[in-house]
Design a protein around this motif. Structure first.
Motif, PDB file in Angstrom:
ATOM      1  N   GLY A  21      -2.765  19.184  -6.522  1.00  0.00           N
ATOM      2  CA  GLY A  21      -1.893  20.406  -6.378  1.00  0.00           C
ATOM      3  C   GLY A  21      -0.654  20.464  -7.154  1.00  0.00           C
ATOM      4  O   GLY A  21      -0.127  21.322  -7.387  1.00  0.00           O
ATOM      5  N   ASN A  22      -0.064  19.346  -7.512  1.00  0.00           N
ATOM      6  CA  ASN A  22       1.040  19.387  -8.704  1.00  0.00           C
ATOM      7  C   ASN A  22       1.151  18.136  -9.350  1.00  0.00           C
ATOM      8  O   ASN A  22       0.766  17.073  -9.163  1.00  0.00           O
ATOM      9  N   LEU A  41      -4.808  17.535 -11.371  1.00  0.00           N
ATOM     10  CA  LEU A  41      -3.785  18.615 -10.916  1.00  0.00           C
ATOM     11  C   LEU A  41      -4.589  19.435  -9.840  1.00  0.00           C
ATOM     12  O   LEU A  41      -4.057  19.792  -8.761  1.00  0.00           O
ATOM     13  N   ASP A  92       3.861  16.129  -9.857  1.00  0.00           N
ATOM     14  CA  ASP A  92       4.393  14.965  -9.208  1.00  0.00           C
ATOM     15  C   ASP A  92       3.514  14.101  -8.418  1.00  0.00           C
ATOM     16  O   ASP A  92       3.366  12.899  -8.654  1.00  0.00           O
TER      17      ASP A  92
END
Length: 91
Positions: free
Chosen positions: A45-46, A41, A48
């Motif tokens: 950054g995320n 993460l 997905d």
């Protein structure tokens, strides 16, 4: 429907299945290896992007995807590549 429309629909369905599987993989990693999940993460950054990276073949792993490398017991290799990505050492 034309053959191309059918094929397009099939590809969309496969993409959706792959996305769902990649998110499940990230969920499992979160439960079994929170440190690795956090590094994923932080790097991407995320969820997905992190999940997508897990299931796409990577040149760093000779065309295997990171999930394959992890399932082969090579966690350190995945962590090393994540570290290199974070610090911009590999493109």
């Amino acid at each position: 429907m034309t053959d191309l429309e059918i094929l397009s629909s099939d590809v969309i369905a496969l993409g959706n299945q792959l996305r769902a599987a990649s998110l499940r993989a990230l969920e499992i990693i979160t439960v079994t290896d929170g440190e690795l999940a956090e590094k994923l993460l932080q790097t991407f950054g995320n969820a997905d992007f992190a999940a997508s990276w897990l299931v796409l073949s990577q040149p760093h792993f000779n065309g295997k995807n990171p999930l394959e490398v992890l399932s082969g017991g090579q966690r350190d290799e995945v962590v090393n590549v994540l570290r290199r990505i974070q610090y911009g050492i590999c493109a």
